[in-house]
Design a protein around this motif. Structure first.
Motif, short mmCIF file in Angstrom:
data_model
loop_
_atom_site.label_atom_id
_atom_site.label_comp_id
_atom_site.label_asym_id
_atom_site.label_seq_id
_atom_site.Cartn_x
_atom_site.Cartn_y
_atom_site.Cartn_z
N VAL A 1 -10.95 2.36 12.78
CA VAL A 1 -11.19 2.14 11.46
C VAL A 1 -12.16 3.33 10.82
O VAL A 1 -11.61 4.24 10.05
N GLY A 2 -13.45 3.46 11.60
CA GLY A 2 -13.96 4.52 10.91
C GLY A 2 -14.92 4.34 9.73
O GLY A 2 -14.79 3.33 9.16
N ALA A 3 -15.84 5.04 9.57
CA ALA A 3 -16.79 5.03 8.59
C ALA A 3 -16.10 5.30 7.05
O ALA A 3 -16.47 4.42 6.29
N ARG A 4 -15.20 5.94 6.83
CA ARG A 4 -14.64 6.19 5.58
C ARG A 4 -13.79 5.05 5.16
O ARG A 4 -13.82 4.39 4.13
N LYS A 5 -12.97 4.46 5.98
CA LYS A 5 -12.10 3.20 5.66
C LYS A 5 -13.18 1.88 5.43
O LYS A 5 -12.82 1.14 4.42
N HIS A 6 -13.96 1.97 6.32
CA HIS A 6 -15.02 0.61 6.18
C HIS A 6 -15.85 0.90 4.96
O HIS A 6 -16.08 -0.04 4.16
N ALA A 7 -16.10 2.12 4.33
CA ALA A 7 -16.93 2.29 3.23
C ALA A 7 -16.13 1.88 2.18
O ALA A 7 -16.46 1.33 0.88
N GLU A 8 -14.83 2.20 1.98
CA GLU A 8 -13.77 1.88 0.97
C GLU A 8 -13.62 0.08 1.14
O GLU A 8 -13.70 -0.25 -0.18
N HIS A 9 -13.82 -0.45 2.09
CA HIS A 9 -13.78 -2.03 2.08
C HIS A 9 -15.05 -2.47 1.38
O HIS A 9 -14.99 -3.43 0.88
N HIS A 10 -16.24 -1.74 1.60
CA HIS A 10 -17.69 -2.26 1.10
C HIS A 10 -17.54 -1.91 -0.45
O HIS A 10 -17.97 -2.64 -1.30
N ARG A 11 -16.79 -0.96 -0.94
CA ARG A 11 -16.53 -0.74 -2.43
C ARG A 11 -15.62 -1.67 -2.85
O ARG A 11 -15.85 -2.20 -4.25
N THR A 12 -14.41 -1.97 -2.53
CA THR A 12 -13.42 -2.87 -3.06
C THR A 12 -13.68 -4.28 -2.52
O THR A 12 -13.14 -5.22 -3.33
N GLY A 13 -14.11 -4.46 -1.28
CA GLY A 13 -14.08 -5.91 -0.80
C GLY A 13 -12.68 -6.42 -0.47
O GLY A 13 -12.50 -7.62 -0.11
N GLU A 14 -11.60 -5.29 -0.47
CA GLU A 14 -10.31 -5.84 -0.03
C GLU A 14 -9.87 -5.06 1.13
O GLU A 14 -10.20 -4.18 1.51
N GLY A 15 -8.92 -5.73 2.18
CA GLY A 15 -8.37 -4.90 3.32
C GLY A 15 -9.67 -4.56 4.15
O GLY A 15 -10.67 -4.99 3.88
N GLY B 1 4.00 -7.46 3.15
CA GLY B 1 5.53 -6.88 2.63
C GLY B 1 6.54 -7.81 2.84
O GLY B 1 7.42 -7.96 2.23
N VAL B 2 6.63 -8.54 4.25
CA VAL B 2 7.33 -9.60 4.36
C VAL B 2 7.62 -10.66 3.48
O VAL B 2 8.62 -11.28 2.95
N ARG B 3 6.22 -11.10 2.90
CA ARG B 3 6.24 -12.25 2.01
C ARG B 3 6.93 -11.82 0.63
O ARG B 3 7.65 -12.52 0.01
N ASN B 4 6.57 -10.36 0.29
CA ASN B 4 7.22 -10.07 -0.64
C ASN B 4 8.63 -9.38 -0.80
O ASN B 4 9.32 -8.97 -1.78
N GLY B 5 9.27 -9.57 0.53
CA GLY B 5 10.65 -9.17 0.62
C GLY B 5 10.96 -7.82 1.16
O GLY B 5 12.00 -7.20 1.16
N ASP B 6 9.81 -7.16 1.24
CA ASP B 6 9.78 -5.62 2.03
C ASP B 6 9.64 -5.72 3.34
O ASP B 6 8.75 -5.73 3.90
N PHE B 7 10.75 -5.78 3.96
CA PHE B 7 10.72 -5.72 5.44
C PHE B 7 10.48 -4.32 5.94
O PHE B 7 10.22 -4.29 7.35
N GLY B 8 10.29 -3.35 5.26
CA GLY B 8 10.13 -2.08 5.86
C GLY B 8 8.64 -1.67 5.87
O GLY B 8 8.02 -0.70 6.35
N VAL B 9 7.83 -2.44 5.41
CA VAL B 9 6.36 -2.26 5.40
C VAL B 9 5.80 -2.47 6.67
O VAL B 9 5.86 -3.35 7.07
N GLY B 10 5.02 -1.26 7.19
CA GLY B 10 4.54 -1.59 8.43
C GLY B 10 3.39 -0.38 8.64
O GLY B 10 2.65 -0.43 9.76
N LYS B 11 2.95 0.28 7.51
CA LYS B 11 1.87 1.29 7.81
C LYS B 11 0.85 1.08 6.61
O LYS B 11 1.34 0.61 5.58
N VAL B 12 -0.23 1.19 6.93
CA VAL B 12 -1.33 1.32 6.08
C VAL B 12 -1.47 2.46 5.28
O VAL B 12 -1.17 3.72 6.01
N LYS B 13 -1.48 2.26 4.08
CA LYS B 13 -1.43 3.39 3.08
C LYS B 13 -2.79 4.45 3.49
O LYS B 13 -3.68 3.68 3.56
N LYS B 14 -2.53 5.63 3.44
CA LYS B 14 -3.79 6.24 3.48
C LYS B 14 -4.54 6.50 2.01
O LYS B 14 -3.92 6.61 1.19
N ARG B 15 -5.75 6.52 2.20
CA ARG B 15 -6.49 6.22 1.08
C ARG B 15 -7.52 7.33 0.80
O ARG B 15 -7.93 7.82 1.74
#
Length: 368
Positions: free
Chosen positions: A322-336, A354-368
Motif C-alpha cells: 500500500v505505502g504512504a501515498r495510497k494510504h494518504a489518499e484514503h485519508h483524504r477521500t475516505g474511500e478504498g 466490476g463483477v457486480r456492474n457486469g464488467d468481468f475484466g476489472v481486476g486492477k486497481v487504477k493508479k492514482r
C-alpha cells in the motif's frame, strides 16, 4: 570609464536576476545513486528470507545464545514486557519519522506551502508534553490486562503457566479444566496476598528456528492485514463505528503522529487483532518480540506522509504494498484502501464491484 560602469551595472543586474531565479526555483536535492537504488534493500530482504527459511542452521547458534540470555532476563519475563516494548519502539520509530518530516520537507507527499520568515507555517506535529493523555489512554488498558490475565504462549507447559498465574502446578494425572492452554479461553490471575498481581509470564524453554520465525512473521502480518481490512471497512460503513473512526481523518495531510490518533475502540481493535493474528498460528514468544518493531514500522510508514526512497511498497514487487501515498489518499477521500499493508484486498473489492456492474475484466486497481 563609462564602459566600466555599464559593465559593472550589467553584472549587478545579472547577479540579481540569478538570485531571483535561485530563490523562486531552489535547486533539487538529489539522492546519491547508491542510496536511491531500491535493489539494495531488495537484495537484503531476499537474502534474509531465503537463508532464514532454507538454511536455519546458520542462525541456530545466534538464536540460541540470544534467547538463553532473554530467558534469564528479569525484564523479558515481566508480564508487562510487550506493552513496554511497544511503547518504547513506537516512541523511537515515530521520533525517526518525525525528524524526517520536519527536516526533509522535499520528501513530503504534499509539497509544503511557501512561508515568509515573519509568518512561518506552524508545524502539524505536537510536542511530547502535549501527548501525555494519548500515552495514558494507550497504556492503561494494556497494563490492566497485563497485570490481571495469565499469559499463554505456544510451547509452554501448563504447569509453568499455572505457576506464573499464582496457581499450584498440577501433576500429569491431575490436569483439569481450570486453566486451558488455548488463548481463546482467558484466565484471571489467582489474586492472593503473596501474589496480588500477574507480574511474570511463563516462556517456552527453547528458542524457535529461523525458519519458524520468518514464516510466523509473514503469516501473522498477512492474517492481520486481512482481518483489519474487514474491520476498517466496517469502521467506514457502520454509522456507530464511523463516529469512533472520524478523528483519525480530521487533518489536511498525513504525518507520523496520525498513526496513533485513534479512539480507544480503534486502538483496542488494532491490538486485539494483532494478538489474534499471532496466537491463532501458535507463534513463538520470540516471534512476538520481533513482530512489534516490524508491525509498528509499517504502521508509521503508511501514515508518515513522506515519499520514502526505500519505502516498503517500493521494496516489494510493484502493486503489492500500500505505502504512504495510497494510504494518504484514503485519508483524504475516505474511500478504498481499507487494507493497512498489502494491496490484495483492495484489488479484490475493485474486482467484485466490476463483477457486480457486469464488467468481468476489472481486476486492477487504477493508479492514482
Amino acid at each position: 570609464m563609462s564602459t566600466k560602469t555599464i559593465t559593472t551595472s550589467e553584472k549587478k543586474s545579472e547577479n540579481q536576476k540569478e538570485d531571483l531565479e535561485t530563490t523562486s526555483n531552489p535547486p533539487k536535492i538529489r539522492t546519491p545513486i547508491f542510496i536511491s537504488s531500491i535493489w539494495i534493500p531488495r537484495l537484503i530482504l531476499i537474502t534474509l528470507l531465503t537463508t532464514t527459511i532454507l538454511l536455519p542452521s546458520l542462525y541456530e547458534p545466534f538464536l540460541s545464545k540470544i534467547y538463553t540470555y532473554l530467558l534469564t532476563s528479569p525484564i523479558y519475563t515481566l508480564s508487562t514486557f510487550e506493552t513496554l516494548e511497544t511503547v518504547l519502539c513506537y516512541a523511537l520509530l515515530e521520533g525517526i519519522y518525525n525528524y524526517k518530516y520536519l527536516y526533509q520537507p522535499y520528501l513530503h507527499l504534499t509539497p509544503p506551502t511557501t512561508s515568509t520568515p515573519s509568518t512561518p507555517k506552524p508545524s502539524p506535529l505536537r510536542p511530547p508534553h502535549k501527548r501525555l493523555l494519548e500515552l495514558l489512554t494507550y497504556i492503561t488498558p494494556l497494563l490492566i490486562l497485563d497485570l490481571t490475565l495469565i499469559k499463554k504462549y505456544a510451547n509452554v507447559p501448563l504447569a509453568s503457566i499455572r505457576s506464573s498465574g499464582g496457581y499450584s502446578p498440577l501433576l500429569p494425572h491431575q490436569q483439569n479444566t481450570i486453566i486451558h492452554l488455548t488463548f481463546l479461553s482467558p484466565t484471571l490471575h489467582n489474586f492472593t496476598t503473596s501474589s496480588p498481581l500477574q507480574t511474570t509470564r511463563a516462556l517456552p524453554p527453547t528458542p524457535p528456528s529461523s525458519r519458524r520465525l520468518t514464516l510466523e512473521l509473514l503469516l501473522s502480518l498477512l492474517i492481520y492485514d486481512s482481518l483489519f481490512s474487514l474491520t476498517h471497512f466496517l469502521f467506514h460503513h457502520i454509522p456507530l463505528l464511523k463516529n469512533h473512526h472520524k478523528p483519525h481523518h480530521t487533518h489536511p495531510t498525513t504525518n507520523p503522529q496520525i498513526t496513533n490518533q485513534l479512539s480507544i475502540l480503534e486502538r483496542l481493535s488494532l491490538i486485539l487483532l494483532a494478538n489474534f493474528s499471532l496466537n491463532i498460528i501458535g507463534s513463538h514468544v520470540f516471534t512476538r518480540t520481533l513482530f512489534v518493531p516490524v508491525f509498528l514500522d509499517l504502521l508509521i510508514q503508511i501514515h508518515c506522509g513522506l515519499d520514502l526512497p526505500w519505502g516498503y511498497e517500493k521494496v516489494l514487487p510493484q502493486g503489492w504494498g500500500v505505502g504512504a501515498r495510497k494510504h494518504a489518499e484514503h485519508h483524504r477521500t475516505g474511500e478504498g484502501g481499507y487494507e493497512p499493508f498489502f494491496m490484495w484486498w483492495d484489488r479484490g473489492l475493485v474486482w467484485l464491484r466490476g463483477v457486480r456492474n457486469g464488467d468481468f475484466g476489472v481486476g486492477k486497481v487504477k493508479k492514482r
